[in-house]
Every structure is written in structure tokens, then in C-alpha cells.
Design a protein around this motif. Structure first.
Motif, PDB file in Angstrom:
ATOM      1  N   LYS A 272       0.813  -1.207   0.000  1.00 51.85           N
ATOM      2  CA  LYS A 272       0.000   0.000   0.000  1.00 51.85           C
ATOM      3  C   LYS A 272       0.845   1.254   0.000  1.00 51.85           C
ATOM      4  N   ASN A 273       1.983   1.229   0.701  1.00 51.47           N
ATOM      5  CA  ASN A 273       2.831   2.417   0.801  1.00 51.47           C
ATOM      6  C   ASN A 273       3.386   2.817  -0.565  1.00 51.47           C
ATOM      7  N   HIS A 274       3.722   1.816  -1.376  1.00 49.13           N
ATOM      8  CA  HIS A 274       4.225   2.105  -2.711  1.00 49.13           C
ATOM      9  C   HIS A 274       3.159   2.791  -3.563  1.00 49.13           C
ATOM     10  N   LEU A 275       1.899   2.487  -3.283  1.00 46.62           N
ATOM     11  CA  LEU A 275       0.819   2.979  -4.124  1.00 46.62           C
ATOM     12  C   LEU A 275       0.299   4.340  -3.699  1.00 46.62           C
ATOM     13  N   ASN A 276       0.692   4.811  -2.531  1.00 42.70           N
ATOM     14  CA  ASN A 276       0.179   6.093  -2.044  1.00 42.70           C
ATOM     15  C   ASN A 276       0.503   7.241  -2.987  1.00 42.70           C
ATOM     16  N   ASP A 277       1.699   7.191  -3.590  1.00 43.97           N
ATOM     17  CA  ASP A 277       2.128   8.284  -4.460  1.00 43.97           C
ATOM     18  C   ASP A 277       1.336   8.357  -5.754  1.00 43.97           C
ATOM     19  N   LEU A 278       0.480   7.364  -6.003  1.00 43.66           N
ATOM     20  CA  LEU A 278      -0.347   7.411  -7.208  1.00 43.66           C
ATOM     21  C   LEU A 278      -1.211   8.668  -7.248  1.00 43.66           C
ATOM     22  N   SER A 279      -1.508   9.214  -6.089  1.00 40.65           N
ATOM     23  CA  SER A 279      -2.387  10.376  -6.022  1.00 40.65           C
ATOM     24  C   SER A 279      -1.817  11.578  -6.761  1.00 40.65           C
ATOM     25  N   LYS A 280      -0.510  11.572  -7.021  1.00 35.84           N
ATOM     26  CA  LYS A 280       0.110  12.697  -7.716  1.00 35.84           C
ATOM     27  C   LYS A 280      -0.125  12.645  -9.220  1.00 35.84           C
ATOM     28  N   LEU A 281      -0.647  11.537  -9.708  1.00 34.16           N
ATOM     29  CA  LEU A 281      -0.835  11.370 -11.154  1.00 34.16           C
ATOM     30  C   LEU A 281      -2.225  11.855 -11.560  1.00 34.16           C
ATOM     31  N   ARG A 282      -2.414  13.150 -11.546  1.00 36.73           N
ATOM     32  CA  ARG A 282      -3.745  13.728 -11.731  1.00 36.73           C
ATOM     33  C   ARG A 282      -4.280  13.564 -13.156  1.00 36.73           C
ATOM     34  N   LEU A 283      -3.392  13.368 -14.131  1.00 34.08           N
ATOM     35  CA  LEU A 283      -3.839  13.185 -15.504  1.00 34.08           C
ATOM     36  C   LEU A 283      -3.903  11.705 -15.906  1.00 34.08           C
ATOM     37  N   LEU A 284      -3.627  10.795 -14.951  1.00 35.65           N
ATOM     38  CA  LEU A 284      -3.587   9.364 -15.264  1.00 35.65           C
ATOM     39  C   LEU A 284      -4.946   8.889 -15.759  1.00 35.65           C
ATOM     40  N   ASN A 285      -4.920   8.232 -16.910  1.00 36.96           N
ATOM     41  CA  ASN A 285      -6.153   7.765 -17.545  1.00 36.96           C
ATOM     42  C   ASN A 285      -6.279   6.255 -17.485  1.00 36.96           C
ATOM     43  N   PHE A 286      -5.123   5.564 -17.529  1.00 46.64           N
ATOM     44  CA  PHE A 286      -5.102   4.096 -17.596  1.00 46.64           C
ATOM     45  C   PHE A 286      -4.139   3.574 -16.540  1.00 46.64           C
ATOM     46  N   LEU A 287      -4.619   2.703 -15.649  1.00 42.00           N
ATOM     47  CA  LEU A 287      -3.786   2.120 -14.594  1.00 42.00           C
ATOM     48  C   LEU A 287      -4.002   0.621 -14.562  1.00 42.00           C
ATOM     49  N   ARG A 288      -2.922  -0.115 -14.823  1.00 42.21           N
ATOM     50  CA  ARG A 288      -2.967  -1.581 -14.722  1.00 42.21           C
ATOM     51  C   ARG A 288      -1.943  -2.021 -13.696  1.00 42.21           C
ATOM     52  N   MET A 289      -2.394  -2.788 -12.695  1.00 37.37           N
ATOM     53  CA  MET A 289      -1.517  -3.328 -11.663  1.00 37.37           C
ATOM     54  C   MET A 289      -1.704  -4.842 -11.618  1.00 37.37           C
ATOM     55  N   GLY A 290      -0.955  -5.544 -12.459  1.00 36.50           N
ATOM     56  CA  GLY A 290      -1.067  -6.988 -12.526  1.00 36.50           C
ATOM     57  C   GLY A 290      -0.538  -7.656 -11.270  1.00 36.50           C
ATOM     58  N   HIS A 291      -1.225  -8.700 -10.815  1.00 36.16           N
ATOM     59  CA  HIS A 291      -0.820  -9.467  -9.630  1.00 36.16           C
ATOM     60  C   HIS A 291      -0.623  -8.557  -8.415  1.00 36.16           C
ATOM     61  N   CYS A 292      -1.539  -7.623  -8.243  1.00 33.76           N
ATOM     62  CA  CYS A 292      -1.447  -6.693  -7.110  1.00 33.76           C
ATOM     63  C   CYS A 292      -1.666  -7.467  -5.809  1.00 33.76           C
ATOM     64  N   SER A 293      -0.735  -7.359  -4.867  1.00 36.90           N
ATOM     65  CA  SER A 293      -0.818  -8.112  -3.613  1.00 36.90           C
ATOM     66  C   SER A 293      -1.358  -7.274  -2.460  1.00 36.90           C
ATOM     67  N   ALA A 294      -1.597  -5.986  -2.696  1.00 31.85           N
ATOM     68  CA  ALA A 294      -2.106  -5.120  -1.634  1.00 31.85           C
ATOM     69  C   ALA A 294      -3.517  -5.546  -1.248  1.00 31.85           C
TER      70      ALA A 294
END
Length: 911
Positions: free
Chosen positions: A581-603
Motif C-alpha cells: 500500500k505504501n508504494h501505491l500512495n504516491d499514485l495520487s500525484k498522477l492527476r492526468l492518469l487515464n489508464f492504470l494496470r496493476m497486474g498481480h497486485c498483492s495489496a
């Protein structure tokens, strides 16, 4: 369409959006934006002309001009997107525009903090005019343009079918077969291995696969694996185990070490006579590891190795067969097969230019096929063919170097031999604006345009259709592909020439560095392949400040700092099982992100900050599994998830909704893939705009949840694709009263107690794919007639789950004006029935799959009537559900006896 043209196609509509009243710009500012829009619009025709000229025929300054236009359009689009995002949150455009420009581009260094928006527009215009002046100096508008490519030829489907009609392979196949089997009784290991040697595109893999298909019936088991340049050996060993016994090894523990994998393969192969293909071995070291599982081959087992590396071929310690280019006659036959029904159909005025084209192709099958597919969509005029011949790079006539042959294939980010999901590929195209509304036909969605592009790439043999583990429910469609290494080399080269994407391999090496640009551009698209390169330095972060797309393949321990990615639109992490989860927190900075794929996400939960991804349209966290656990783990969606108002596609496993989260309020959702839980089912009922709904049932409450779905289905008036599957729980039987009448695809792998009452042509006129499990023994003739009358049905799978020891009935398939008028794929799996095809039945059937689950006696299959299926191309017959090997062997013997006089108009496969 060139990359620069594509960038302009996404920018111009956004400039138009800035002019609407919503943004409340001053009148003078609107005029400046309008002038900018007009100036950029005037560049577009010139860009199109540049795109029509082969890259190797363009002047260097013209290339630089096109590159500058692309960079400029990217910078402006980044600025406009960020401005629109801030404006939508209540910021005043006239004071915030300058600030976001400074943060998203370095284009306007001289501008001061107190500049108003019109000053920024002026700076942009100055840059645009400089680029325009260069266009005038280069005389870009005077470039002679080639005619636009015509629409996809409707015969392409038939031409793709002819890929299997191999040319010039009988001689090599006979020779290799002779070498393989001539020492069949020998105890020496020398004769167990043969290496097929040759450069890329000669057909080594085609020959090896053809040998495997023809000879495998003589062996106890077989497998085929590709190695490639940078192989994942553990993945290859797991693939071997799955091919040897997909049930026993269906849930291989992720923690298995290489030694454990090797021991399991060796134990399975011990005392068995096997046939295998080890395809595309680049390095001797890879073979030295892989041979550990097959080096004790006994009982006449055979190993076929294909490689372009002579040392690797010799290291395999067996015979070497060196592939040669096709003869002139075989080259011509292969070329004609892809375009005409027969070589006699080729107009006389095309003979001369055909000879010139084939001379450049040098007898290389891949080059011949690709060029023929390109010509198939063009008019059959010698002038048109001469233009194609001229566009093929010279230098091939006297040199068979594959590096030069790449130019023939001129029509990214994926590693060699990577299995590429069609849907993921198309969504990334949509996200980056490669598919736009500009040329969209009426009543056609952008998704459908993407599907047509994908199909065209397959039909032109530029990508190879593959089976995908994500789509184990076969529906007759291609859901995944691979890129041939020869094509991949071309893609890498063109990508570098246009500064399109940057790729780093595991050793830190950059693939195909830029070749012509006079200055280093910012990286716009980055692909990391098992790469541990650090991006902590200020220089590295600056290099990534303009990144629009990031794809990481291989296990990810950490990702580059998100604070660097101001304008990222696409983030594709193929294996983030090590990220928490800690690695993913910074995703919030990607305000223009349109497509997010996280294969085999273990969170176990998505971060609360996920709600800040206000531009997100696609979220894909499928295959979310924890190591050593068969079932996908539960992922908590936080309350902030509801803020993703633009989300169109959600692909997940087991989902737990935070208290108060109303998934039903997300009105933009059109595609949903999820595991069934009571709370999720309750929310789905409010998603009336759904086009695709795929639900997996994996709890003991399956029957209750299925009944809930039945009650909700009438609400989904827009639903086109419905899939309901069962996993990890005992089978349950149920009644299904109705399905939406507008469905185009229905897959239901839950046992139905009775034949569905909703199957009738008037209610399901749009249905093209139907795959259902039936929990009873026999299908009545009138029920089969109801299926036959479905007017649009192209794929039909009927799976009878009742277990009987002997065949009881024949299912007669009659001819008729309205009987299966569109059907091309028919799968029939039964323990009690077998079809009998009458003359004229299923007139357009191309593929037939039968699974026989009963003991057979002589005469059971005497009247299959396969000879009456005149469009048939491929037949697969499975003999399964036998615990005792002698019974299976006897059943296969009955099948072979029944088919001994089959005219063999289609490929016949007995498994």
C-alpha cells in the motif's frame, strides 16, 4: 498516420474545448487561442503528407521538423490538460494558467510570475511560428504524397485462413522427420536431438510446429516452449508442466524454486516417450539450463531445437538442419496464395512487378507474407504494386541479412515473446489518442475501431494470434498476441527514429538509441524490462518530467518516484506483487492518469488517495493473488473510490466495499469484471449503462447470488456482453428465466437445469456468441432447431455435464435455409451424444471441436458426416475423462478407425 499527426489529432479538439463558455476566458484570450488552433490546423495536412512517404526517403530536415511539431504539440497538450483539470476544481483560469505552464513545461522560461494568460498564448504562438517557418524552408508542403491506404479488404479473413496452407515445407519436413526417426531404436542420445538453424523469418518455428503436430500421436506426451533472447527460465519450466498436465499443475506455487520445477518435469518424463520443441534459442547458456529437464530422454524421445545461433545449435549435441530460403517457385506460390484464389488468377500485367518484389524478399517467408498482405488491400494495378516495390528498401537483392529486410515490414514497449492482451493494447491506444473521432464511421465506437486495427495487424501477419490464460473460455476470438522478433526489431527501430518510446532491458541497455535527432528530447514513453535502474537523481527525474506512458515488465520491487510524472497518462505494471500500500500512495500525484494496470497486485486495500485520480478511465487489477493461495484475495475499495467519476472500465477480483461506498453512483462505468459478493451484486443493479459484465462466482452462496443477478438483468437494457463463470466451488444447477435481448455475447459456465426458454430468434437477433453448460443428458431435436434459427450466431459451445459411460444418441444436424446460417465455430462436449452432420448442414462452419467423454465401441462414430461440412478448416476431437490409460487408447483407436477414409479437407487433430 504518423505519431506527430496523432498527437495533433488529440490536441486540436482540446483547444476547441477551451473556447467554450465553461472556461470563461476573456474575449481577447479566446481570439488568441483561436489563432493558435488555426495555425496548428494548417500544419496537419503537411504532417499527413510526411506520413505517406517512407521514412528512408524523407529529408533529414523534414524529419526534424515533424519531430519538433510532435514535441510542441505534446507540450501544449500537457499544458492544456493540466489547465482544464485545475479549472474544473474551481481555480481561476486567468491567474492559474501561467502557473501550470511552468510546472508542466519548460517552454516558457522568459515568462514572469505575473504574466496573464494572453502572454503565455503569445509565447506558444512564437514557438509555433518558428516551427512553421522551418516548414516553409523545408518545402514540406511540396512533398509528393502517396495515395491513402484503402479500407481493409473484406477478403482478409479468408487470407488469414490460408496462413495454415504451408508452402515449400514438405521437403524440409520429410528430411527432418527422416533424421529424427531413422535411429528410432538406437540407445545413443546423439539421435534424440535435432536443431533447426536459420535466421529470423525463414520459418523455423513453422517447420518445428508442423513436425510436432504430425508426429505427436506417436509419443506419450509432448510440449512446445519458446525461449527468446532474455528468457524467464522459471516461467518456461512452469509452462512445460502445464502442458504436460494442466490439472495436476494448475496451481503451481509461486515460491517453487528452479530445482523443484526441474525435478517435477524430470519425474513426469521418466519412463515416458516424449516429443518436444524448444523454440527460438538465442544463447548457449539458455540451452544449457533447459536441457537439464530433457537430457535423460529415453524410449525414443525426440527433442527439436530451433535457433539462429550456430554455436547454440551445435551445443545441443545432435544433428543440425540448416533452413534455406524458399525457391523462386515456392516464393511465388506463397505470395499468390495470400492474394489470389490461385496463381492463375494473377493478371499478366502484374507478373513483372511481382518478380521484382519477390527478388527483394529473398525467399524469406515472413517478408513474402507481409508484403503480400500489404498488397492485398491495394488495387490490382501494376502502378500501385510498383509503388509498394519502390517503397521496399533496396539492398536485399544480393544480401539475405535480416537487418535490411526489416524495411519490408514498415507499415513498442512490449518485451520479446511477451503475451500481449488485446484489450490492454487497445485501451492504451485509446488512452494515448492513437484512435480518435476524426475518422470514426457512424455508429462505430472507438473500441470497435481498435478491434479492427488489431484484426488488421493479425491479417497482415504483423502480430501472431495467441491463446491467453486470461481467456480460457474459448469463444472463437483472438484475445492475445505476440510480436515476431523480426517485427519487434523493426518497431524498435522506427520507435527510436521518431523518439516515440525508450526501452531499457534488464542489463540497463537501451534498445535502438535515437539515430537522427539533433538534440536530446525528453522521454515521452518508457518501458522497463526487469530493469533496476534508479531514478533518484535530479537529472533522472528531469528526464522523466514529460513522461506520458510508463510500462514495467517483470517483478517490481519499487517504481520511479511519482513526483516526477507530472503528465503521465498510462501506467502499466505487469507484476506488482511485491508492492504494498505504501508504494501505491504516491499514485495520487498522477492527476492526468487515464489508464492504470496493476497486474498481480498483492495489496489488501487500495489507498485512500486513489480518489485523487480524477482523470482515471481504466483500472485493471486482475490476477490479484497472494503467493501460495489459489483464490484471489480480497481488496478493499476505500470510500474515496466513488470520486472516480470518469471511470469507464473496472477489472478486479474479489472486492470489498468500504462502508458507505456506493459503487452504483459511478454512472460512467460501462465495463465491469469482478467476483460476486452480496454487496457488489447489490451495487451492480444501479449501473444501467453497463455494456460488459463479467462475474465469477466463488463462494458457497453462489446459487443465491445467481438468483440475485437474474432479478437485476432486466435493468441492463444496454448490456452487450454477459459472462457468468464458476470457480473453486462445487457445481450448482439453476434455472435462468431471461437474458437481455440486446446481448451479442453470452457465456454462462454454470449448470442449467433445463434448456433455456429464452433461446429464440426473435428475442436474440444480435447474439453472435453463445457458450453454456447444460446439467442434463440429452438435447431434443426441437431444442437444437431453436439454436439453429439464431440469425447472427457465429460461435456455439454446448457443454453437457452429465456423466455417462456409453454413447446413447445421435444428434442429427440438418440443412435448412435458416439453420445455422452464420455459424463458424461449433464446440460440442458430451458424454451421451455425438453429432451427425447431414449434407448441407452448417454451410459456413470453419472449426469443429468435439469432446467425447464416453467409452467407445466400433461403429459409434461411423456417421459423423464430416465430409458434408464443405467450409470446414479445422477439426479437434478430444477423448477424455478416462482414468485408465487402456480405455483412452481404445477410444482413440475407434476414432481413428472412423476417420480413416476422411477426405482430409481440413486439419484434423486428435487429442
Amino acid at each position: 498516420m504518423s505519431i506527430a499527426t496523432g498527437a495533433m489529432n488529440t490536441l486540436l479538439p482540446k483547444l476547441g474545448q477551451l473556447l467554450v463558455d465553461e472556461y470563461k476566458l476573456q474575449k481577447g484570450v479566446k481570439a488568441e487561442i483561436k489563432e493558435l488552433e488555426e495555425e496548428l490546423t494548417s500544419m496537419t495536412p503537411a504532417l499527413r503528407k510526411v506520413a505517406m512517404i517512407p521514412a528512408d526517403q524523407l529529408d533529414e530536415q523534414v524529419k526534424i521538423w515533424a519531430s519538433d511539431v510532435r514535441e510542441l504539440s505534446y507540450n501544449i497538450e500537457d499544458a492544456v490538460d493540466t489547465f482544464m483539470l485545475k479549472s474544473s476544481k474551481g481555480h481561476r483560469p486567468s491567474t492559474s494558467f501561467k502557473g501550470f505552464i511552468d510546472r508542466t513545461t519548460n517552454l516558457f522560461n522568459k515568462a514572469k510570475t505575473n504574466h496573464q494568460i494572453h502572454g503565455v498564448i503569445k509565447d506558444i504562438m512564437d514557438q509555433v511560428k518558428k516551427v512553421s517557418e522551418r516548414r516553409d524552408r523545408c518545402r514540406v508542403d511540396d512533398i509528393a504524397a502517396r495515395p491513402a491506404v484503402v479500407d481493409v479488404d473484406p477478403r482478409l479473413e479468408a487470407m488469414y485462413r490460408k496462413v495454415t496452407e504451408l508452402v515449400g515445407i514438405s521437403g524440409p519436413k520429410n528430411e527432418v522427420t527422416k533424421r529424427l526417426l531413422e535411429h528410432n531404436g538406437s540407445s545413443t542420445k546423439q539421435s534424440n536431438v535435432i536443431s533447426i538453424l536459420g535466421f529470423g523469418g525463414l520459418g523455423k518455428t513453422t517447420l518445428a510446429n508442423s513436425l510436432l503436430q504430425e508426429l505427436k500421436a506417436k509419443f506419450d506426451c509432448h510440449f512446445f516452449v519458446s525461449v527468446s533472447l532474455n528468457p524467464d527460465i522459471n516461467k518456461i519450466f512452469k509452462n512445460i508442466l502445464l502442458q504436460l498436465d494442466d490439472k495436476k499443475y494448475a496451481h503451481i506455487d509461486e515460491s517453487w524454486e528452479m530445482k523443484q520445477l526441474i525435478d517435477n518435469i524430470r519425474d513426469f518424463l521418466k519412463n515416458r516417450r516424449f516429443l518436444c520443441v524448444i523454440d527460438d534459442v538465442w544463447k548457449e547458456s539458455a540451452w544449457e539450463t533447459i536441457k537439464l529437464v530433457v537430457q535423460d530422454a529415453e524410449l525414443g524421445s525426440k527433442i527439436i531445437v530451433t535457433t539462429r545461433n550456430k554455436v547454440a545449435a551445435e551445443r545441443a549435441s545432435g544433428g543440425v538442419y540448416e533452413m534455406k530460403p524458399l525457391s523462386d517457385d515456392d516464393s511465388r506460390n506463397l505470395f499468390y496464395k495470400r492474394i489470389f484464389d490461385s496463381k492463375d488468377d494473377c493478371p499478366a500485367d502484374l507478373h513483372a512487378v511481382t518478380d521484382k518484389i519477390l527478388k527483394k524478399c529473398g525467399g524469406v517467408p515472413l517478408a513474402i507474407i507481409t508484403t503480400a498482405c500489404l498488397l492485398a488491400s491495394k488495387p490490382r494495378h501494376s502502378q500501385e504494386w510498383a509503388k509498394v516495390n519502390k517503397s521496399i528498401s533496396s539492398g536485399l537483392e544480393n544480401n539475405l541479412d535480416v537487418g535490411k529486410m526489416r524495411k519490408i515490414l514498415s507499415l513498442r514497449k512490449y518485451p520479446e515473446d511477451e503475451l500481449i492482451s488485446k484489450d490492454v493494447l487497445i485501451w492504451s491506444w485509446l488512452t494515448e489518442g492513437f484512435i480518435t473521432d476524426e475518422t470514426r464511421p457512424t455508429r462505430t465506437s472507438l473500441q470497435e475501431i481498435g478491434e479492427s486495427y488489431f484484426s488488421e495487424l493479425i491479417n497482415r501477419s504483423l502480430i501472431q494470434p495467441m491463446d491467453s490464460p486470461l481467456y480460457d473460455l474459448e469463444d472463437g476470438k483472438v484475445h492475445a498476441c505476440k510480436v515476431h522478433d523480426m517485427v519487434l526489431e523493426l518497431i524498435n527501430q522506427l520507435s527510436a527514429e521518431e523518439d516515440f518510446a525508450t526501452t531499457y532491458l534488464s542489463d540497463g541497455q537501451q534498445v535502438d538509441k535515437r539515430t537522427f535527432t539533433t538534440q536530446k528530447k525528453k522521454i515521452r514513453r518508457l518501458s522497463l524490462h526487469n530493469n533496476n535502474k534508479s531514478y533518484d537523481s535530479p537529472e533522472a527525474r528531469e528526464e522523466l518530467s514529460k513522461l506520458r506512458s510508463l510500462a514495467i515488465f517483470g517483478k517490481v520491487d519499487a517504481i520511479p518516484p511519482m513526483s516526477s510524472f507530472h503528465v503521465l497518462r498510462v501506467l502499466q505494471l505487469e507484476d506488482c506483487s511485491r508492492l504494498d500500500k505504501n508504494h501505491l500512495n504516491d499514485l495520487s500525484k498522477l492527476r492526468l492518469l487515464n489508464f492504470l494496470r496493476m497486474g498481480h497486485c498483492s495489496a489488501s486495500e487500495l489507498p485512500e488517495s486513489i480518489g485523487k485520480l480524477v482523470s482515471l478511465e481504466t483500472l485493471d487489477i486482475r490476477s490479484a493473488r497472494k503467493p501460495g493461495i489459489e483464490k484471489s484475495h480480497e481488496v478493499l475499495f476505500p470510500l474515496s473510490f466513488a470520486k472516480l467519476r470518469k471511470l469507464v472500465r473496472l477489472f478486479a477480483g474479489r472486492v470489498k466495499l468500504a462502508q458507505g461506498l456506493m459503487l452504483g453512483d459511478m454512472k460512467s462505468l460501462q465495463e465491469l469484471v469482478v467476483e460476486a459478493t452480496p454487496e457488489v451484486i447489490n451495487e451492480i443493479g444501479s449501473l444501467k449503462e453497463l455494456r460488459t459484465l463479467k462475474i465469477t462466482f466463488s463462494t458457497i452462496k453462489t446459487l443465491e447470488l445467481v438468483e440475485c443477478i437474474h432479478m437485476l438483468l432486466p435493468r441492463f437494457s444496454n448490456l452487450q456482453d454477459l459472462e457468468m463463470t464458476l470457480a473453486y466451488v462445487p457445481h450448482v444447477t439453476f434455472d435462468m428465466p431471461q437474458i437481455p435481448s440486446g446481448l451479442q455475447r453470452f457465456v454462462c459456465h454454470l449448470d442449467m437445469k433445463a434448456f433455456p426458454s429464452w433461446i429464440n430468434p426473435s428475442m436474440l437477433s444480435s447474439l453472435t456468441t453463445l457458450s453454456i453448460w447444460l446439467g442434463f443428458e440429452f438435447l431434443q431435436p426441437h431444442q437444437f432447431d431453436q439454436l439453429a434459427e439464431l440469425p447472427s450466431l457465429r460461435f456455439l459451445r454446448l457443454d453437457f455435464l452429465a456423466r455417462l459411460h456409453q454413447l446413447q444418441k445421435k444428434l442429427t444436424v440438418h440443412r435448412g435455409a435458416c439453420a445455422f446460417r452464420s455459424l463458424k465455430h461449433f464446440h460440442f462436449y458430451s458424454g451421451s451424444m455425438v453429432p451427425s452432420f447431414q449434407p448441407g448442414a452448417m454451410p459456413h462452419l470453419e472449426r469443429l471441436c468435439l469432446e467425447i467423454r464416453s467409452q467407445l465401441v466400433r461403429g459409434d462414430l461411423n456417421d459423423l458426416g464430416l465430409e458434408n461440412l464443405h467450409s470446414l478448416q479445422h477439426v479437434t476431437i478430444y477423448v477424455s475423462h478416462f482414468r485408465d490409460w487402456p480405455e483412452r487408447t481404445e477410444a482413440k483407436a475407434v476414432v481413428r478407425e472412423a476417420l480413416k477414409d476422411y477426405p482430409n479437407q481440413a486439419v484434423l487433430e486428435l487429442l
